[in-house]
Design a protein around this motif. Structure first.
Motif, PDB file in Angstrom:
ATOM      1  N   HIS A 187      94.698  71.187   6.815  1.00  0.00           N
ATOM      2  CA  HIS A 187      95.288  71.036   5.491  1.00  0.00           C
ATOM      3  C   HIS A 187      94.630  72.013   4.513  1.00  0.00           C
ATOM      4  CE1 HIS A 187      91.674  69.037   3.942  1.00  0.00           C
ATOM      5  NE2 HIS A 187      91.623  68.450   5.121  1.00  0.00           N
ATOM      6  N   ASP A 188      95.295  72.193   3.369  1.00  0.00           N
ATOM      7  CA  ASP A 188      94.689  72.958   2.287  1.00  0.00           C
ATOM      8  C   ASP A 188      93.861  71.992   1.432  1.00  0.00           C
ATOM      9  OD1 ASP A 188      96.024  75.316   3.106  1.00  0.00           O
ATOM     10  OD2 ASP A 188      97.856  74.595   2.135  1.00  0.00           O
ATOM     11  N   ASP A 189      93.212  72.510   0.406  1.00  0.00           N
ATOM     12  CA  ASP A 189      92.382  71.664  -0.446  1.00  0.00           C
ATOM     13  C   ASP A 189      93.186  71.003  -1.555  1.00  0.00           C
ATOM     14  OD1 ASP A 189      90.085  72.148   1.005  1.00  0.00           O
ATOM     15  OD2 ASP A 189      89.621  73.967  -0.128  1.00  0.00           O
ATOM     16  N   VAL A 190      94.466  70.779  -1.291  1.00  0.00           N
ATOM     17  CA  VAL A 190      95.342  70.078  -2.238  1.00  0.00           C
ATOM     18  C   VAL A 190      96.146  69.056  -1.443  1.00  0.00           C
ATOM     19  CG1 VAL A 190      95.528  72.035  -3.814  1.00  0.00           C
ATOM     20  CG2 VAL A 190      97.166  71.808  -1.935  1.00  0.00           C
ATOM     21  N   GLN A 191      96.873  68.201  -2.171  1.00  0.00           N
ATOM     22  CA  GLN A 191      97.772  67.281  -1.485  1.00  0.00           C
ATOM     23  C   GLN A 191      98.805  68.112  -0.723  1.00  0.00           C
ATOM     24  OE1 GLN A 191      95.858  64.625  -1.796  1.00  0.00           O
ATOM     25  NE2 GLN A 191      97.503  63.224  -2.410  1.00  0.00           N
ATOM     26  N   THR A 192      98.861  67.915   0.583  1.00  0.00           N
ATOM     27  CA  THR A 192      99.647  68.787   1.445  1.00  0.00           C
ATOM     28  C   THR A 192     100.760  68.021   2.145  1.00  0.00           C
ATOM     29  OG1 THR A 192      97.699  70.172   1.840  1.00  0.00           O
ATOM     30  CG2 THR A 192      99.532  70.384   3.393  1.00  0.00           C
ATOM     31  N   ILE A 193     101.931  68.640   2.177  1.00  0.00           N
ATOM     32  CA  ILE A 193     103.060  68.104   2.939  1.00  0.00           C
ATOM     33  C   ILE A 193     103.342  69.084   4.064  1.00  0.00           C
ATOM     34  CG2 ILE A 193     105.522  67.557   2.879  1.00  0.00           C
ATOM     35  CD1 ILE A 193     105.106  66.683  -0.048  1.00  0.00           C
ATOM     36  N   ILE A 194     103.264  68.590   5.289  1.00  0.00           N
ATOM     37  CA  ILE A 194     103.420  69.442   6.460  1.00  0.00           C
ATOM     38  C   ILE A 194     104.901  69.582   6.812  1.00  0.00           C
ATOM     39  CG2 ILE A 194     102.915  69.696   8.923  1.00  0.00           C
ATOM     40  CD1 ILE A 194     100.507  70.152   7.102  1.00  0.00           C
ATOM     41  N   ALA A 195     105.321  70.822   7.046  1.00  0.00           N
ATOM     42  CA  ALA A 195     106.681  71.098   7.511  1.00  0.00           C
ATOM     43  C   ALA A 195     106.588  71.817   8.848  1.00  0.00           C
ATOM     44  CB  ALA A 195     107.435  71.961   6.496  1.00  0.00           C
ATOM     45  N   ALA A 196     107.383  71.357   9.819  1.00  0.00           N
ATOM     46  CA  ALA A 196     107.359  71.968  11.143  1.00  0.00           C
ATOM     47  C   ALA A 196     108.689  71.722  11.835  1.00  0.00           C
ATOM     48  CB  ALA A 196     106.220  71.398  11.985  1.00  0.00           C
ATOM     49  N   HIS A 197     108.956  72.521  12.836  1.00  0.00           N
ATOM     50  CA  HIS A 197     110.156  72.279  13.641  1.00  0.00           C
ATOM     51  C   HIS A 197     110.098  70.872  14.231  1.00  0.00           C
ATOM     52  CE1 HIS A 197     113.562  73.057  16.230  1.00  0.00           C
ATOM     53  NE2 HIS A 197     112.859  72.671  17.270  1.00  0.00           N
ATOM     54  N   ASP A 198     108.945  70.506  14.733  1.00  0.00           N
ATOM     55  CA  ASP A 198     108.700  69.160  15.238  1.00  0.00           C
ATOM     56  C   ASP A 198     107.210  68.907  15.161  1.00  0.00           C
ATOM     57  OD1 ASP A 198     109.225  66.681  16.250  1.00  0.00           O
ATOM     58  OD2 ASP A 198     109.504  67.319  18.327  1.00  0.00           O
ATOM     59  N   ILE A 199     106.839  67.664  15.081  1.00  0.00           N
ATOM     60  CA  ILE A 199     105.432  67.272  15.031  1.00  0.00           C
ATOM     61  C   ILE A 199     105.220  66.169  16.056  1.00  0.00           C
ATOM     62  CG2 ILE A 199     103.625  66.206  13.626  1.00  0.00           C
ATOM     63  CD1 ILE A 199     104.875  67.480  11.185  1.00  0.00           C
ATOM     64  N   SER A 200     104.194  66.306  16.849  1.00  0.00           N
ATOM     65  CA  SER A 200     103.935  65.307  17.884  1.00  0.00           C
ATOM     66  C   SER A 200     103.124  64.147  17.309  1.00  0.00           C
ATOM     67  CB  SER A 200     103.166  65.945  19.044  1.00  0.00           C
ATOM     68  OG  SER A 200     101.819  66.200  18.664  1.00  0.00           O
ATOM     69  N   PRO A 201     103.182  62.990  17.964  1.00  0.00           N
ATOM     70  CA  PRO A 201     102.324  61.875  17.537  1.00  0.00           C
ATOM     71  C   PRO A 201     100.847  62.259  17.534  1.00  0.00           C
ATOM     72  CG  PRO A 201     104.008  61.095  19.044  1.00  0.00           C
ATOM     73  CD  PRO A 201     104.088  62.594  19.053  1.00  0.00           C
ATOM     74  N   ALA A 202     100.453  63.090  18.502  1.00  0.00           N
ATOM     75  CA  ALA A 202      99.049  63.528  18.550  1.00  0.00           C
ATOM     76  C   ALA A 202      98.688  64.326  17.306  1.00  0.00           C
ATOM     77  CB  ALA A 202      98.805  64.368  19.806  1.00  0.00           C
ATOM     78  N   ASP A 203      99.642  65.126  16.808  1.00  0.00           N
ATOM     79  CA  ASP A 203      99.395  65.878  15.577  1.00  0.00           C
ATOM     80  C   ASP A 203      99.069  64.925  14.431  1.00  0.00           C
ATOM     81  OD1 ASP A 203      99.765  68.482  16.530  1.00  0.00           O
ATOM     82  OD2 ASP A 203     101.930  68.375  16.285  1.00  0.00           O
ATOM     83  N   ILE A 204      99.860  63.852  14.302  1.00  0.00           N
ATOM     84  CA  ILE A 204      99.643  62.894  13.216  1.00  0.00           C
ATOM     85  C   ILE A 204      98.299  62.196  13.379  1.00  0.00           C
ATOM     86  CG2 ILE A 204     100.471  60.764  12.162  1.00  0.00           C
ATOM     87  CD1 ILE A 204     103.276  61.591  12.732  1.00  0.00           C
ATOM     88  N   LEU A 205      97.969  61.827  14.598  1.00  0.00           N
ATOM     89  CA  LEU A 205      96.717  61.118  14.836  1.00  0.00           C
ATOM     90  C   LEU A 205      95.504  61.985  14.500  1.00  0.00           C
ATOM     91  CD1 LEU A 205      97.599  59.306  18.180  1.00  0.00           C
ATOM     92  CD2 LEU A 205      97.223  58.224  15.963  1.00  0.00           C
ATOM     93  N   GLN A 206      95.653  63.299  14.622  1.00  0.00           N
ATOM     94  CA  GLN A 206      94.539  64.207  14.366  1.00  0.00           C
ATOM     95  C   GLN A 206      94.495  64.701  12.921  1.00  0.00           C
ATOM     96  OE1 GLN A 206      95.685  66.706  17.912  1.00  0.00           O
ATOM     97  NE2 GLN A 206      93.482  66.758  18.236  1.00  0.00           N
ATOM     98  N   MET A 207      95.491  64.355  12.115  1.00  0.00           N
ATOM     99  CA  MET A 207      95.534  64.819  10.732  1.00  0.00           C
ATOM    100  C   MET A 207      94.503  64.108   9.859  1.00  0.00           C
ATOM    101  SD  MET A 207      99.614  64.935   9.870  1.00  0.00           S
ATOM    102  CE  MET A 207     100.732  66.100  10.647  1.00  0.00           C
TER     103      MET A 207
END
Length: 586
Positions: free
Chosen positions: A160-180
């Motif tokens: 993430h950046d040092d601000v409130q971040t909204i992630i945009a992607a073609h697709d995001i895996s559950p593992a991606d969310i768990l590691q965020m």
């Protein structure tokens, strides 16, 4: 956020997880890896098969490592998604079919994998159930991992950046969310997927706003731009002007304020002003959702769908595997009760582990209890696993799509056999475990009085009941306006079911979409339903409405609905009642 109005762009997608997020867009590259399909010489096919095998092994090791990392950071309750991917990877057909493409088509490993994926996509495209259709995304994610290991380009975790971040992607895996870092990453949008994808389910479990199916939303040119993500409506606004920003900021504050106020009452009983108690429970698919149900004031789980455990695999799950998953679900909501629905699949939900012939009309084919009764030994594995879990807490069992007494009696016979087998093995279980039936087809409504004599409780699956009663395919977008839960035929069916249940002193509940809509609450309460089961996020609102009603007033509203001849008239009446401030319930 003071951009010119002409620079503002709006995107529309599927509201996947409720909430409003405001921040900077961070576009990450989660697009499918572009690989070339090349022909190889026959003498080189063994080399390609070796490359494939090596990539599968590396992917397996990668998932195992990730699982251990997540176990340390998030705990065991969030590992189900990784385990699902491990099961897909362990399916021997994935390797065998891809190797066959290499040998017979003289293809490189990358091209062969793409052809295997194309076959799976074709199979899943014929499934009409949205939830099960989304499971192709799990196969795609696994194959993507294998491809990246083939070319040595693995994904790195999303930062993430040092601000409130909204992630945009073609697709995001559950593992991606768990590691965020979810303290900084406040929302996600994807170009593909839907409300029933694993990613969306996990986003709701973490109460992270999400919008799926946003075509063009992951354009790299949008990276770094201010964005508003509305997980309530599915709208995404890039570079909002000042007026829009202020309006959404107020909407965000209002939504969060209402949510906080509702959660303050989450621990209060679901009791009417005149003292009538109606149990509110949650519908879940995975153990991760259990905590959310309790946090939102649910009194347990009224519908635990077990289908996910049977998907994307060659063989049916063994008893021990099922027991472990069901036990995790029971522990997640303890000491509250858990209602487990037996396998509701087949036909349009055909499992890879099944070997049935194609059906011309799968919605009316071998599915749900019919499928279970056609494979008694496999069915008893599930029954034994459920019985074993009942030794540790309150558990109920529920048979889907029962159409008459023959099916209920046959299922009960198999349940008794399962009990005897556990007795012989010296394994304990709840000998008084309640056995219920789902009322989902017109024949069950018509013989509800007979079923009530031999069942311990009813649970109405309104989604299918409306579909079968009105002959409406609920997945057909051209017929969506004809899918009418307030149709007079449905209201009369609901009344018949409740009356039949109470005549035999058993409880009647609802676990379909109707249960979670506050508009329908006075009707369901007035008809006399004892239990309503819904998504976790719907519980606080329904509880608030219920606590501001009297049972007597709800009865009057429900009776008034029978005076109308069309669903539109009933709908209009309920909206007028809802908007009448004298009712004082919103």
């Amino acid at each position: 956020m003071d951009s010119a109005k002409s620079d503002m762009r709006r995107f529309h997608g599927i509201p996947a997880s409720a909430g409003i997020a405001v921040g900077r867009l961070r576009v990450v590259d989660r697009r499918r890896l572009h690989v070339h399909e090349n022909f190889v010489l026959e003498e080189n096919t063994s080399t390609e098969i070796d490359r494939l095998q090596d990539a599968i092994i590396r992917t397996r090791d990668e998932l195992a490592t990730l699982k251990e990392q997540l176990r340390k950071t998030t705990g065991d309750e969030h590992l189900f998604f990784i385990e699902t991917h491990q099961m897909i990877l362990a399916d021997e057909r994935l390797f065998a079919e891809t190797a066959a493409h290499i040998e017979t088509g003289l293809l490189n490993a990358e091209g062969a994998l793409r052809r295997t994926l194309a076959k799976y996509r074709e199979i899943f495209s014929g499934i009409t159930d949205a939830y099960l259709q989304e499971r192709i995304s799990d196969i795609e994610m696994v194959i993507e991992k294998i491809l990246r290991n083939l070319v040595d380009e693995p994904h790195s975790p999303i930062t993430h950046d040092d601000v409130q971040t909204i992630i945009a992607a073609h697709d995001i895996s559950p593992a991606d969310i768990l590691q965020m870092d979810r303290s900084r990453i406040v929302g996600i949008l994807t170009e593909i997927g839907g409300r029933t994808s694993h990613t969306s389910i996990l986003a709701r479990a973490f109460e992270m706003p999400a919008v799926a199916g946003v075509e063009g939303g992951a354009d790299i040119l949008l990276d770094g731009m201010p964005v508003i993500l509305d997980g309530l409506s599915g709208e995404v606004i890039i570079n909002p002007d000042q007026t829009t920003f202020v309006a959404y900021l107020e909407r965000k504050r209002h939504f969060e304020y209402i949510g906080q106020e509702l959660l303050k009452e989450a621990g209060l009983p679901a009791v009417t002003l005149d003292g009538h108690l109606t149990r509110l429970k949650g519908n879940v698919e995975i153990p991760e959702e259990g905590a959310s149900v309790l946090r939102h004031g649910g009194e347990g789980v009224g519908l635990y769908r077990t289908e996910m455990l049977f998907m994307n695999r060659k063989d049916m799950p063994e008893e021990e595997e099922q027991y472990a998953i069901y036990a995790a679900m029971q522990q997640a909501i303890a000491p509250h009760p858990l209602t487990i629905r037996t396998l509701d699949a087949g036909g349009d939900k055909l499992l890879d582990g099944m070997s049935l012939t194609d059906e011309q009309n799968p919605a009316l084919g071998v599915r749900a209890i019919r499928l279970a009764l056609s494979m008694p030994e496999e069915f008893k594995k599930q029954l034994r696993a459920i019985l074993r879990v009942s030794a540790s807490g309150k558990v109920r069992i529920m048979f889907p799509m029962i159409s008459g007494l023959d099916e209920l009696r046959t299922a009960r016979i198999l349940l008794e056999e399962a009990k005897l087998e556990l007795d012989s093995a010296g394994i304990s279980y709840d000998r008084s475990l309640p056995v219920g039936v789902m009322i989902e087809v017109p024949s069950a409504v018509l013989v509800a009085d007979l079923l009530a004599r031999e069942a311990d409780f009813f649970s109405v699956g309104t989604n299918d009941l409306v579909q079968y009663s009105l002959a409406i395919d609920r997945s057909n977008e051209h017929l969506s306006e004809m899918f009418q839960p307030l149709h007079p035929a449905i209201l009369r069916s609901l009344k018949r079911v409740v009356d039949a249940a109470h005549q035999e002193s058993i409880e009647a509940g609802i676990c379909g979409e109707m249960a979670g809509d506050p508009l329908y609450l006075p009707v369901l309460l007035g008809l006399g339903f004892d239990e309503l089961s819904m998504s976790a996020a719907s519980i606080p609102r329904v509880k608030q409405v219920l606590r501001r009603y009297t049972k007597a007033r709800a009865y009057e509203v429900a009776q008034a609905c029978f005076q109308f001849g069309t669903a539109a008239e009933v709908d209009q009446y309920l909206k007028e009642v809802t908007n009448n401030r004298a009712e004082g319930f919103l």
